[in-house]
Design an enzyme around this catalytic site. Structure first.
Site, mmCIF file in Angstrom:
data_model
loop_
_atom_site.group_PDB
_atom_site.id
_atom_site.type_symbol
_atom_site.label_atom_id
_atom_site.label_comp_id
_atom_site.label_asym_id
_atom_site.label_seq_id
_atom_site.Cartn_x
_atom_site.Cartn_y
_atom_site.Cartn_z
ATOM 1 N N GLY A 94 37.449 121.961 -100.716
ATOM 2 C CA GLY A 94 38.581 122.830 -101.023
ATOM 3 C C GLY A 94 38.246 124.002 -101.914
ATOM 4 O O GLY A 94 39.157 124.691 -102.387
ATOM 5 N N CYS B 218 55.896 137.610 -79.293
ATOM 6 C CA CYS B 218 57.344 137.773 -79.384
ATOM 7 C C CYS B 218 57.909 136.871 -80.479
ATOM 8 O O CYS B 218 58.664 135.930 -80.224
ATOM 9 C CB CYS B 218 57.981 137.464 -78.032
ATOM 10 S SG CYS B 218 59.724 137.883 -77.945
ATOM 11 N N GLU B 219 57.539 137.144 -81.712
ATOM 12 C CA GLU B 219 57.990 136.412 -82.905
ATOM 13 C C GLU B 219 58.052 137.402 -84.064
ATOM 14 O O GLU B 219 57.114 138.184 -84.270
ATOM 15 C CB GLU B 219 57.024 135.287 -83.283
ATOM 16 C CG GLU B 219 56.883 134.182 -82.251
ATOM 17 C CD GLU B 219 58.011 133.163 -82.329
ATOM 18 O OE1 GLU B 219 58.811 133.235 -83.291
ATOM 19 O OE2 GLU B 219 58.086 132.311 -81.430
ATOM 20 N N PRO C 203 32.740 120.799 -98.768
ATOM 21 C CA PRO C 203 33.356 122.125 -98.619
ATOM 22 C C PRO C 203 33.340 122.592 -97.169
ATOM 23 O O PRO C 203 32.421 122.283 -96.407
ATOM 24 C CB PRO C 203 32.459 123.010 -99.488
ATOM 25 C CG PRO C 203 31.120 122.322 -99.433
ATOM 26 C CD PRO C 203 31.417 120.859 -99.391
ATOM 27 N N TYR D 226 50.982 130.227 -93.283
ATOM 28 C CA TYR D 226 50.871 130.000 -94.730
ATOM 29 C C TYR D 226 51.289 131.206 -95.561
ATOM 30 O O TYR D 226 51.116 131.185 -96.787
ATOM 31 C CB TYR D 226 49.420 129.655 -95.099
ATOM 32 C CG TYR D 226 48.833 128.487 -94.380
ATOM 33 C CD1 TYR D 226 49.418 127.228 -94.430
ATOM 34 C CD2 TYR D 226 47.655 128.625 -93.645
ATOM 35 C CE1 TYR D 226 48.853 126.144 -93.782
ATOM 36 C CE2 TYR D 226 47.086 127.540 -92.992
ATOM 37 C CZ TYR D 226 47.688 126.313 -93.058
ATOM 38 O OH TYR D 226 47.134 125.239 -92.406
#
Length: 464
Positions: free
Chosen positions: A262, A380-381, A300, A342
């Site tokens: 992480g 299309c969003e 990692p 996110y």
């Protein structure tokens, strides 16, 4: 140093022979433009030399630890081979990732399968692999999964995943350490590990705080590591009076404590690079003292590949509106999902190359004014944007944009929503560029349906 890194900073940000982070401004604009001209856009570019540099930086920071690459960050064959060459192991989250790692040359002794609610077909496959590769390790986060392994006749190497109750990361959706989905609760972990040791060869314990941990979240990282060190000591030497107490639990002879990965990278241009040596020192201090014969392991993913990749996309529409200037490009959330999923920030650099409305060559980006724009994809969003209200060298139709720090979870999360073919990927190795993954075309979108139709038609014919 590869040609793709020709523009890299001469000085490092935290010592060493290479920069501790490669910014999007460090890539050679001419090289990226040439690759886009040759291979089209959207196009991922991954520099394998940078991947190797990041692996070596991790090995230098954690010289006594077992460093395992979290394969889900980027599963491309060329990347996996580069990682293997540096000596890192492979940590796989699915049967598909295990299969990819095997194909890239990893042996079972360098494979760690970390199962999260694994489907039956995944367990069947991995148990089959373990018959030929008995040194493969299966990391298990639920007692049910242990039972399911035993039902399949597996009695090999097992690592127990623990939920330490401590999470960290760049977004709530990736903070795994405190989420009930991941691992056996900490207060039950010792008992579960001892029970597992009666059925399997338990070789380690594992925990992972989350993804994208930065320097401000090191306290959470230290707390997780410290808890895992405490658990290791409890398991290997549960009681000072164990020799006199017949009811004392039997010690578990583990080989390692895996504290996850992480480790973050700076996506924003002004954000400092992670001080990896300081993180390594804090990790060693928090987990110490480990029992004799027990090693530290880390896994990692993002740190290895994120700044080794960029996504190239071409401007096709520039639309002024009363509220904002919208710049339409040919890459969207099907190519890079992180901004939509996110609300992630990715740096964007205008490499130019476009033409003004009168057909003349537009000025070089450095000669244009910085203009706040929304860069929007073709999906299309409403959420299909790579950025909003971002100041870029005023884009015109035909300009090439480079989206930086895109090597981790970029291509891996690409999808075919809106029936969009996935992009191509180029790998740069020692200055030489070659296609690593070809661009999908429209026939690829319907390939599985056409195959199913052929099978259905053949079956109907055989039944006549």
């Amino acid at each position: 140093m590869s040609d793709g890194d020709a523009g890299a900073r001469a000085a490092t940000e935290s010592g060493g022979d290479t920069p501790s982070v490669r910014r999007v401004s460090d890539w050679s604009a001419d090289r990226l433009a040439a690759l886009a001209a040759e291979h089209g856009t959207p196009l991922y570019v991954q520099d394998l030399d940078r991947v190797r540099e990041n692996c070596e930086r991790l090995r230098d920071a954690f010289p006594a630890a077992d460093v395992r690459y979290a394969v889900k960050a980027h599963t491309g064959r060329t990347v996996l081979e580069a990682v293997r060459e540096t000596g890192l192991d492979a940590e796989c989250a699915s049967a598909g990732e295990v299969d990819r790692a095997l194909a890239a040359g990893f042996g079972g002794d360098r494979l760690h399968y970390t199962a999260v609610n694994p489907p039956a077909r995944d367990l069947d496959y991995v148990v089959g692999v373990a018959e030929a590769e008995p040194d493969l390790t299966v990391t298990v986060g639920a007692v049910d999964t242990l039972d399911r392994l035993a039902e399949r006749g597996y009695d090999g190497r097992v690592c127990v995943r623990v939920n330490p109750g401590v999470g960290a990361g760049h977004h709530e959706k990736v903070r795994t350490g405190g989420a009930a989905k991941f691992g056996i609760p900490y207060d039950r972990a010792a008992a579960a590990t001892r029970d597992a040791a009666e059925r399997f060869d338990v070789v380690g314990i594992h925990a992972h705080a989350g993804s994208g941990i930065d320097s401000d979240q090191l306290d959470s990282h230290r707390e997780l590591v410290a808890r895992m060190g405490d658990l290791a000591r409890e398991l290997t030497d549960p009681s000072d009076d164990a020799s006199e107490d017949a009811d004392a639990p039997t010690p578990v002879d583990i080989e390692y404590v895996d504290v996850g990965g992480g480790f973050g990278v700076p996506y924003k241009e002004t954000a400092p690079a992670l001080d990896l040596p300081a993180v390594a020192e804090a990790t060693r201090e928090a987990v110490a003292p480990l029992p004799t014969g027990v090693d530290l392991a880390i896994e990692p993913g993002r740190y290895v590949v994120a700044d080794a990749g960029v996504l190239l996309t071409r401007v096709n529409t520039v639309k002024p509106t009363p509220d904002e200037r919208v710049v339409g490009v040919d890459a969207g959330m099907t190519d890079l999902l992180r901004p939509a999923m996110y609300d992630a920030y990715h740096p964007i650099r205008n490499l130019g190359g476009g033409r003004a409305r009168d057909g003349s060559d537009a000025p070089a980006p450095d000669d244009r004014s910085a203009t706040p724009v929304t860069v929007a994809g073709p999906i299309c969003e409403t959420g299909d944007t790579l950025c909003t209200d971002r100041a870029l060298a005023d884009p015109v139709r035909g300009d090439l944009l480079a989206v930086g720090i895109a090597g981790a979870y970029g291509y891996e999360m690409a999808n075919q929503y809106n029936s969009r073919p996935r992009p191509a990927e180029v790998a740069i190795d020692d200055g030489h560029a070659a296609i690593a993954r070809r661009r999908e075309d429209l026939r690829d979108l319907t390939a599985v349906e056409r195959e199913a139709n052929r099978d259905r038609t053949a079956g109907a014919g055989a039944g006549r």
